[in-house]
Design an enzyme around this catalytic site. Sequence first.
Site, PDB file in Angstrom:
ATOM      1  N   TYR A 130     -13.580  -9.807  -1.093  1.00 34.56           N
ATOM      2  CA  TYR A 130     -13.478  -9.367  -2.486  1.00 34.56           C
ATOM      3  C   TYR A 130     -12.500 -10.261  -3.215  1.00 34.56           C
ATOM      4  O   TYR A 130     -11.425 -10.569  -2.701  1.00 34.56           O
ATOM      5  CB  TYR A 130     -12.912  -7.951  -2.611  1.00 34.56           C
ATOM      6  N   PHE A 131     -12.815 -10.565  -4.460  1.00 33.28           N
ATOM      7  CA  PHE A 131     -11.850 -11.222  -5.327  1.00 33.28           C
ATOM      8  C   PHE A 131     -11.014 -10.101  -5.989  1.00 33.28           C
ATOM      9  O   PHE A 131     -10.445  -9.305  -5.254  1.00 33.28           O
ATOM     10  CB  PHE A 131     -12.541 -12.250  -6.237  1.00 33.28           C
ATOM     11  N   TYR A 178      -0.651  -9.832   5.391  1.00 32.97           N
ATOM     12  CA  TYR A 178      -1.824  -9.067   4.955  1.00 32.97           C
ATOM     13  C   TYR A 178      -3.092  -9.908   5.121  1.00 32.97           C
ATOM     14  O   TYR A 178      -4.064  -9.489   5.756  1.00 32.97           O
ATOM     15  CB  TYR A 178      -1.660  -8.613   3.497  1.00 32.97           C
TER      16      TYR A 178
HETATM   17  P1  NAD Z   1      -7.019   1.928  -1.205  1.00 34.18           P
HETATM   18  O1  NAD Z   1      -5.650   1.949  -0.653  1.00 34.18           O
HETATM   19  O2  NAD Z   1      -7.261   2.585  -2.516  1.00 34.18           O
HETATM   20  O3  NAD Z   1      -8.045   2.526  -0.148  1.00 34.18           O
HETATM   21  C1  NAD Z   1      -7.827   2.473   1.241  1.00 34.18           C
HETATM   22  C2  NAD Z   1      -8.145   3.848   1.800  1.00 34.18           C
HETATM   23  O4  NAD Z   1      -7.930   3.819   3.219  1.00 34.18           O
HETATM   24  C3  NAD Z   1      -7.253   4.944   1.235  1.00 34.18           C
HETATM   25  O5  NAD Z   1      -8.037   6.063   0.925  1.00 34.18           O
HETATM   26  C4  NAD Z   1      -6.280   5.254   2.383  1.00 34.18           C
HETATM   27  O6  NAD Z   1      -5.813   6.587   2.345  1.00 34.18           O
HETATM   28  C5  NAD Z   1      -7.144   4.949   3.596  1.00 34.18           C
HETATM   29  N1  NAD Z   1      -6.392   4.566   4.782  1.00 34.18           N
HETATM   30  C6  NAD Z   1      -5.368   3.687   4.884  1.00 34.18           C
HETATM   31  N2  NAD Z   1      -4.967   3.586   6.170  1.00 34.18           N
HETATM   32  C7  NAD Z   1      -5.762   4.410   6.894  1.00 34.18           C
HETATM   33  C8  NAD Z   1      -5.848   4.729   8.266  1.00 34.18           C
HETATM   34  N3  NAD Z   1      -5.002   4.185   9.166  1.00 34.18           N
HETATM   35  N4  NAD Z   1      -6.782   5.603   8.668  1.00 34.18           N
HETATM   36  C9  NAD Z   1      -7.638   6.175   7.774  1.00 34.18           C
HETATM   37  N5  NAD Z   1      -7.593   5.913   6.455  1.00 34.18           N
HETATM   38  C10 NAD Z   1      -6.670   5.037   6.022  1.00 34.18           C
HETATM   39  O7  NAD Z   1      -7.461   0.394  -1.264  1.00 34.18           O
HETATM   40  P2  NAD Z   1      -8.724  -0.271  -1.935  1.00 34.18           P
HETATM   41  O8  NAD Z   1      -8.233  -1.077  -3.075  1.00 34.18           O
HETATM   42  O9  NAD Z   1      -9.783   0.727  -2.140  1.00 34.18           O
HETATM   43  O10 NAD Z   1      -9.114  -1.288  -0.784  1.00 34.18           O
HETATM   44  C11 NAD Z   1     -10.070  -0.963   0.209  1.00 34.18           C
HETATM   45  C12 NAD Z   1     -10.143  -2.102   1.213  1.00 34.18           C
HETATM   46  O11 NAD Z   1     -10.443  -3.311   0.521  1.00 34.18           O
HETATM   47  C13 NAD Z   1      -8.822  -2.365   1.937  1.00 34.18           C
HETATM   48  O12 NAD Z   1      -9.127  -2.684   3.280  1.00 34.18           O
HETATM   49  C14 NAD Z   1      -8.244  -3.562   1.218  1.00 34.18           C
HETATM   50  O13 NAD Z   1      -7.440  -4.345   2.062  1.00 34.18           O
HETATM   51  C15 NAD Z   1      -9.499  -4.312   0.815  1.00 34.18           C
HETATM   52  N6  NAD Z   1      -9.318  -5.148  -0.377  1.00 34.18           N
HETATM   53  C16 NAD Z   1      -8.873  -4.605  -1.541  1.00 34.18           C
HETATM   54  C17 NAD Z   1      -8.711  -5.408  -2.662  1.00 34.18           C
HETATM   55  C18 NAD Z   1      -8.226  -4.859  -3.975  1.00 34.18           C
HETATM   56  O14 NAD Z   1      -7.920  -5.655  -4.866  1.00 34.18           O
HETATM   57  N7  NAD Z   1      -8.152  -3.550  -4.172  1.00 34.18           N
HETATM   58  C19 NAD Z   1      -8.990  -6.774  -2.587  1.00 34.18           C
HETATM   59  C20 NAD Z   1      -9.453  -7.300  -1.379  1.00 34.18           C
HETATM   60  C21 NAD Z   1      -9.626  -6.462  -0.279  1.00 34.18           C
HETATM   61  C1  UD1 Z   2      -2.874  -9.262  -4.942  1.00 35.98           C
HETATM   62  C2  UD1 Z   2      -2.461  -9.687  -3.582  1.00 35.98           C
HETATM   63  C3  UD1 Z   2      -3.715  -9.862  -2.750  1.00 35.98           C
HETATM   64  C4  UD1 Z   2      -4.474  -8.535  -2.674  1.00 35.98           C
HETATM   65  C5  UD1 Z   2      -4.765  -8.062  -4.086  1.00 35.98           C
HETATM   66  C6  UD1 Z   2      -5.344  -6.669  -4.070  1.00 35.98           C
HETATM   67  C7  UD1 Z   2      -0.337 -10.886  -3.852  1.00 35.98           C
HETATM   68  C8  UD1 Z   2       0.343 -12.199  -3.774  1.00 35.98           C
HETATM   69  N1  UD1 Z   2      -1.682 -10.899  -3.674  1.00 35.98           N
HETATM   70  O1  UD1 Z   2      -3.762 -10.265  -5.430  1.00 35.98           O
HETATM   71  O2  UD1 Z   2      -3.393 -10.280  -1.461  1.00 35.98           O
HETATM   72  O3  UD1 Z   2      -5.696  -8.697  -1.986  1.00 35.98           O
HETATM   73  O4  UD1 Z   2      -3.568  -8.034  -4.865  1.00 35.98           O
HETATM   74  O5  UD1 Z   2      -4.435  -5.722  -3.607  1.00 35.98           O
HETATM   75  O6  UD1 Z   2       0.288  -9.842  -4.024  1.00 35.98           O
HETATM   76  N2  UD1 Z   2       0.580 -10.580 -12.369  1.00 35.98           N
HETATM   77  C9  UD1 Z   2       1.541 -10.570 -13.378  1.00 35.98           C
HETATM   78  N3  UD1 Z   2       2.257  -9.433 -13.565  1.00 35.98           N
HETATM   79  C10 UD1 Z   2       2.091  -8.304 -12.805  1.00 35.98           C
HETATM   80  C11 UD1 Z   2       1.103  -8.335 -11.770  1.00 35.98           C
HETATM   81  C12 UD1 Z   2       0.387  -9.485 -11.572  1.00 35.98           C
HETATM   82  O7  UD1 Z   2       1.719 -11.557 -14.076  1.00 35.98           O
HETATM   83  O8  UD1 Z   2       2.790  -7.310 -13.024  1.00 35.98           O
HETATM   84  C13 UD1 Z   2      -0.245 -11.795 -12.185  1.00 35.98           C
HETATM   85  C14 UD1 Z   2      -0.119 -12.424 -10.823  1.00 35.98           C
HETATM   86  O9  UD1 Z   2       0.921 -13.371 -10.808  1.00 35.98           O
HETATM   87  C15 UD1 Z   2      -1.518 -13.058 -10.654  1.00 35.98           C
HETATM   88  C16 UD1 Z   2      -2.441 -12.116 -11.436  1.00 35.98           C
HETATM   89  O10 UD1 Z   2      -1.597 -11.391 -12.326  1.00 35.98           O
HETATM   90  O11 UD1 Z   2      -1.552 -14.317 -11.277  1.00 35.98           O
HETATM   91  C17 UD1 Z   2      -3.178 -11.135 -10.552  1.00 35.98           C
HETATM   92  O12 UD1 Z   2      -2.248 -10.449  -9.747  1.00 35.98           O
HETATM   93  P1  UD1 Z   2      -2.695  -9.184  -8.847  1.00 35.98           P
HETATM   94  O13 UD1 Z   2      -3.437  -8.217  -9.678  1.00 35.98           O
HETATM   95  O14 UD1 Z   2      -1.461  -8.698  -8.145  1.00 35.98           O
HETATM   96  O15 UD1 Z   2      -3.724  -9.801  -7.846  1.00 35.98           O
HETATM   97  P2  UD1 Z   2      -3.545 -10.982  -6.770  1.00 35.98           P
HETATM   98  O16 UD1 Z   2      -2.197 -11.575  -6.808  1.00 35.98           O
HETATM   99  O17 UD1 Z   2      -4.699 -11.904  -6.938  1.00 35.98           O
END
Ligand code: NAD
Ligand code: UD1
Length: 344
Positions: free
Chosen positions: A179-180, A152
């Site tokens: 994004y964090f 990923y």
């Molecule tokens: P999400 O899954 O809620 O949103 C992604 C959207 O993209 C969904 O609506 C999905 O239906 C659509 N999608 C997926 N594949 C597609 C495709 N092939 N064509 C058209 N639409 C498609 O995820 P999110 O949490 O809103 O994340 C948005 C973006 O941010 C993603 O690229 C994700 O990797 C990135 N991101 C998310 C987080 C997080 O913690 N949520 C952290 C870092 C980066």
């Molecule tokens: C995870 C993904 C990261 C992705 C992000 C958003 C992994 C290893 N990393 O980030 O790549 O961008 O989600 O989709 O999957 N935790 C628990 N119990 C739980 C869930 C999480 O203890 O049921 C802990 C984890 O160990 C971590 C913290 O909570 O320490 C945050 O976890 P999470 O919300 O999954 O985020 P990331 O691991 O940072």
Amino acid sequence: MTCRLLITGGAGFIGSHTCLVLLAQGHELVIVDNFSNSSPLALQRVQSLAQRNTIQVVEGDVRDADLLDQTFRSCGELDGVIHFAGLKAVGESVANPLLYWDVNVNGSRVLAEVMQRHGCSTLVFSSTATVYGAPITFPLREDSLTDPIHPYAQTKRAVEQMLDALSRNAGWRIASLRYFNPVGAHPSGQIGEDPLGVPNNLFPFITQVAAGRRERLHIFGNDYATPDGTGIRDYLHVMDLAEAHSATLAHLLERPAPVQLTLNIGTGCGRSVLEVIHGFEQATGLSIPYEIVARRPGDVAKLEACPAKAEQLLGWSAQRSLEEMCTDGWAWQQANPMGYRNAP
Ligand code: NAD
Ligand code: UD1
């Protein structure tokens, strides 16, 4: 200045909150989403919250060049694109790396090609803090070493590199936002995070435990080299993240091309799993039962942003507290116990 913008993945968690911010600012939005991880209802709710029923929705896949070409032709001139569409589950990316390279990397390449064909060259890309891998020195700045440790993160880093190369061509203005950990929901409780099946992420798991959908939270390890032994992350309110997108777009559109930006988007304040649980309990008055289990493969001890560059360049910094992340996320969970499914 109001703009006409294409938002891929606009129905998803971060996309829907960003669309609400952009719509409220008067921008015209075209959404391309295949709804593989979202519901069209999110966009209906965004429009009713913004009191503007103007979003144009195109159901389709970002890898489909014909569909994107057709969208660009029919929409008139587009000023910029925010590219959220992609896959984000780490475990799934390990099990099926080709799917991740196809959707995340090939999808971004197809989008960039179509943009180029139609003379649209302003792009904000959703990257992730996981591109830093397992860092041991902090603060984490944008020029800190990247070392993605799963497919990923590798696909996100690959897209960043592809876009960096592209932005060296005069004419492009590109920002990759790392994004964090976005959490919480719009304070109305109308839109929020709606994971399919068992949530992978901490925050939606906590709200589902609070709602009685799950018995207890499993804390993945308490033997990390952190003060209380549980993992530290930089959680930020999804509305702060949404506002970071509008600030980034404004920054790009104000400047002559070429522009290439990579920005951390976080609060700069890391919190442990136990701190989040206790923060949630304090904010809501609920109790979250938990048990300590083994570490989750691929997890790292600590990720915490240095957000100084975003503040300096965009004038953006996260404004909302952990308490607001918890109360707003809980309001969404309570109002929508099954997410968008079965909602009226
Ligand atoms: P999400 O899954 O809620 O949103 C992604 C959207 O993209 C969904 O609506 C999905 O239906 C659509 N999608 C997926 N594949 C597609 C495709 N092939 N064509 C058209 N639409 C498609 O995820 P999110 O949490 O809103 O994340 C948005 C973006 O941010 C993603 O690229 C994700 O990797 C990135 N991101 C998310 C987080 C997080 O913690 N949520 C952290 C870092 C980066
Ligand atoms: C995870 C993904 C990261 C992705 C992000 C958003 C992994 C290893 N990393 O980030 O790549 O961008 O989600 O989709 O999957 N935790 C628990 N119990 C739980 C869930 C999480 O203890 O049921 C802990 C984890 O160990 C971590 C913290 O909570 O320490 C945050 O976890 P999470 O919300 O999954 O985020 P990331 O691991 O940072």
